[in-house]
Design an enzyme around this catalytic site. Structure first.
Site, mmCIF file in Angstrom:
data_model
loop_
_atom_site.group_PDB
_atom_site.id
_atom_site.type_symbol
_atom_site.label_atom_id
_atom_site.label_comp_id
_atom_site.label_asym_id
_atom_site.label_seq_id
_atom_site.Cartn_x
_atom_site.Cartn_y
_atom_site.Cartn_z
ATOM 1 N N GLY A 1 1.434 -1.145 -0.056
ATOM 2 C CA GLY A 1 0.226 0.280 -0.239
ATOM 3 C C GLY A 1 0.568 1.350 -0.187
ATOM 4 N N GLU B 1 5.263 -6.160 0.759
ATOM 5 C CA GLU B 1 4.340 -6.394 0.274
ATOM 6 C C GLU B 1 4.254 -5.358 -0.729
ATOM 7 O OE1 GLU B 1 0.442 -7.831 1.719
ATOM 8 O OE2 GLU B 1 1.319 -10.457 2.314
ATOM 9 N N GLY C 1 3.539 -3.502 -3.980
ATOM 10 C CA GLY C 1 2.374 -3.612 -5.477
ATOM 11 C C GLY C 1 2.779 -2.561 -6.628
ATOM 12 N N TYR D 1 -11.622 5.559 -8.638
ATOM 13 C CA TYR D 1 -11.150 5.707 -7.033
ATOM 14 C C TYR D 1 -10.679 8.086 -7.327
ATOM 15 C CZ TYR D 1 -8.973 1.468 -7.429
ATOM 16 O OH TYR D 1 -9.066 0.427 -7.423
ATOM 17 N N CYS E 1 -18.227 4.574 -24.030
ATOM 18 C CA CYS E 1 -20.293 5.292 -23.703
ATOM 19 C C CYS E 1 -20.272 5.533 -22.681
ATOM 20 C CB CYS E 1 -21.162 3.882 -24.189
ATOM 21 S SG CYS E 1 -20.361 3.466 -25.892
ATOM 22 N N GLU E 2 -19.694 6.091 -21.532
ATOM 23 C CA GLU E 2 -19.991 6.184 -20.480
ATOM 24 C C GLU E 2 -19.512 8.028 -20.278
ATOM 25 O OE1 GLU E 2 -19.923 4.979 -16.901
ATOM 26 O OE2 GLU E 2 -19.874 3.044 -17.594
HETATM 27 C C1 LIG Z 1 -2.689 -7.881 0.993
HETATM 28 C C2 LIG Z 1 -2.965 -7.603 0.000
HETATM 29 N N1 LIG Z 1 -1.009 -6.874 -0.314
HETATM 30 C C3 LIG Z 1 -0.595 -5.978 -0.507
HETATM 31 C C4 LIG Z 1 -1.773 -5.316 -1.210
HETATM 32 C C5 LIG Z 1 -0.768 -4.243 -2.989
HETATM 33 O O1 LIG Z 1 -0.621 -3.050 -1.909
HETATM 34 P P1 LIG Z 1 -0.027 -1.559 -3.421
HETATM 35 O O2 LIG Z 1 0.031 -2.424 -4.683
HETATM 36 O O3 LIG Z 1 -0.528 -0.720 -3.107
HETATM 37 O O4 LIG Z 1 1.475 -1.878 -2.688
HETATM 38 C C6 LIG Z 1 -2.791 -5.039 -2.180
HETATM 39 C C7 LIG Z 1 -3.294 -4.695 -2.422
HETATM 40 O O5 LIG Z 1 -4.482 -4.494 -2.581
HETATM 41 C C8 LIG Z 1 -3.315 -6.256 -0.784
HETATM 42 O O6 LIG Z 1 -4.038 -6.589 -0.782
#
Ligand SMILES: Cc1ncc(COP(=O)(O)O)c(C=O)c1O
EC number: 4.1.1.20
Length: 432
Positions: A247, A289, A291, A333, A360-361
């Site tokens: 996150g 984690e 992403g 968002y 189409c929105e």
């Molecule tokens: C459990 C979990 N870990 C990691 C992530 C990765 O989040 P981000 O891409 O915002 O780092 C998410 C995203 O939804 C998640 O649900």
């Protein structure tokens, strides 16, 4: 462009108004592969993987595959020494096809199906993050006689990361996790410890996405360590792992804040260390984690302008050949982006413009408040940076528009990772 936080690391502006990424001109990409096209800077992805590894030298960095996953991405992640978080049998199938080692994988999901769980157990996914009591019972039933599934409990720590409601997951009252405050998390721990076929190896929390407030992560870390101490006091065991999720926020427009991995690593590791010392606990093996923070800025989407209208408020309405099917984030968002002309120099001044999609929105608006050359016209190319995360992975076929390709660029070469969808692809599934 160099020094701007939202373009890929290797993006360069050319004197003729073109932009290159990975040594490849975006105009050349458009000519060879058509538009819209997602361009992904391999070097940028790898650099960010390394930055996270440096920031958590004793911990584990697990890339969240939901941000973007294909076999090449899984291989890059493996080569850079990261682990991988998957949240479905589909993501797992892609990781498997890339021979991503099961012992470096974990599986997430608030409603994992029996198929997801069986796939995780078959592939030897190292950890499953449980998100409900039903899942604990299901796993106990599915567990093979030979190996006890290793579980983390997904805890809702009651910490608000102050992000968009749709991606807030650290507070009670949303669908993810087991509440610390209500006692559900403690009950999940009790149930797992009571099952001799299951192995509790740690706790997990994830506050949400696009969070830029490090204090929130520190607060969550302290609550999670306090919970580990309670587990020790009640059950006499200390689960060895603490996974603080992802996150980590990223700026999508020049000047917007994002989290620096080194600062994040120092502060999170410090918070866990201090809290453990306070509770006389051994330091857990820490996992994060990321992403978006790994892959968002590696991506640029190239569109071609199809038409230009003049809105009564003076803005140009610049319609392109993609839209909400390749980027649903503005609609979901209210996400805001930049757009720029590529491939020719701007001759006059610029004007307020909205870059709108082809769907189409009326809400299909990619960039509502762009500044574009006053003479922008059909045939021009526009590039939108910071589209590497949650674009291709969230893409749809709305209006039966085929999904764009994902093209990796590096050292002057382009390599398709995911090809453009065709009408035949669409018709293959239409079997009625
Ligand atoms: C459990 C979990 N870990 C990691 C992530 C990765 O989040 P981000 O891409 O915002 O780092 C998410 C995203 O939804 C998640 O649900």
């Amino acid at each position: 462009m160099t020094g701007s936080g939202v373009w890929p690391a290797t993006a360069r502006e050319r004197p003729d108004g073109d932009v290159s990424v990975g040594g490849v001109r975006l105009t050349a990409v458009a000519q060879r592969f058509g538009t819209p096209a997602h361009v992904l800077d391999e070097e940028d992805v790898r650099r960010r993987c390394r930055a996270f590894r440096r920031a958590f030298p004793d911990g584990e960095v697990a890339y969240a595959g939901k941000a973007f996953l294909c076999r090449a991405m899984a291989r890059w992640i493996a080569e850079e020494g990261l682990s991988l978080d998957v949240c479905s049998a589909g993501e797992l199938a892609v990781a498997r096809a890339a021979r991503f080692p099961g012992e470096r994988m974990l599986m997430h999901g608030n409603a994992k199906t029996p198929e997801d769980l069986r796939a995780a157990l078959d592939h030897g996914v190292d950890r499953i993050v449980v998100d409900s009591f039903h899942e604990i019972a299901r796993l106990a039933a599915l567990a093979p006689d030979t190996a006890r599934p290793r579980l983390l409990v997904r805890v809702t720590p009651g910490v608000d990361g102050r992000t968009h409601a749709a991606v807030t997951t650290g507070t009670d009252g949303q669908k993810f996790g087991l509440s610390l405050a209500s006692g559900a998390a403690a009950e999940a721990v009790r149930r797992i410890l009571a099952q001799r076929r299951l192995d509790l190896v740690g706790l997990h929390c994830h506050l949400g996405s696009q969070i830029t407030d490090v204090d929130a992560f520190e607060r969550a870390a302290r609550r999670m360590v306090a919970f580990l101490a309670r587990i020790r006091d009640e059950h006499g065991v200390v689960p060895p792992r603490l996974d603080l999720g992802g996150g980590f926020g990223v700026g999508y427009r020049d000047g917007e804040p994002g989290l620096d991995p080194a600062t994040l690593g120092d502060r999170l590791r410090g918070a866990v260390r201090e809290a453990c010392a306070g509770h006389r606990l051994p330091a857990p093996l820490l996992t994060v984690e990321p992403g978006r923070a790994i892959v968002a800025r590696a991506g640029v989407t190239v569109y071609r302008v199809v038409s230009v209208k003049h809105a009564p408020d003076g803005r140009l309405l610049v319609a392109v050949d993609g839209g909400m099917s390749d980027n649903p984030r503005p609609g979901l968002y209210g996400a805001r982006y930049e757009a720029r002309l590529v491939g020719r120099r701007c001759l006059g001044g610029d004007r307020a413009a909205a870059v709108v999609g082809r769907h189409c929105e009326a809400g299909d608006v990619l960039v509502g408040d762009a500044r574009l050359p006053a003479d922008v016209r059909p045939g021009d190319l526009l590039a939108v940076p910071c589209t590497g995360a949650y674009h291709h992975s969230m893409a749809s076929n709305y209006n039966l528009v085929p999904r764009p390709p994902v093209l990796a660029v590096r050292d002057g070469g382009v390599r398709p990772l995911v090809r453009r969808e065709t009408f035949d692809d669409l018709l293959t599934r239409d079997v009625g």
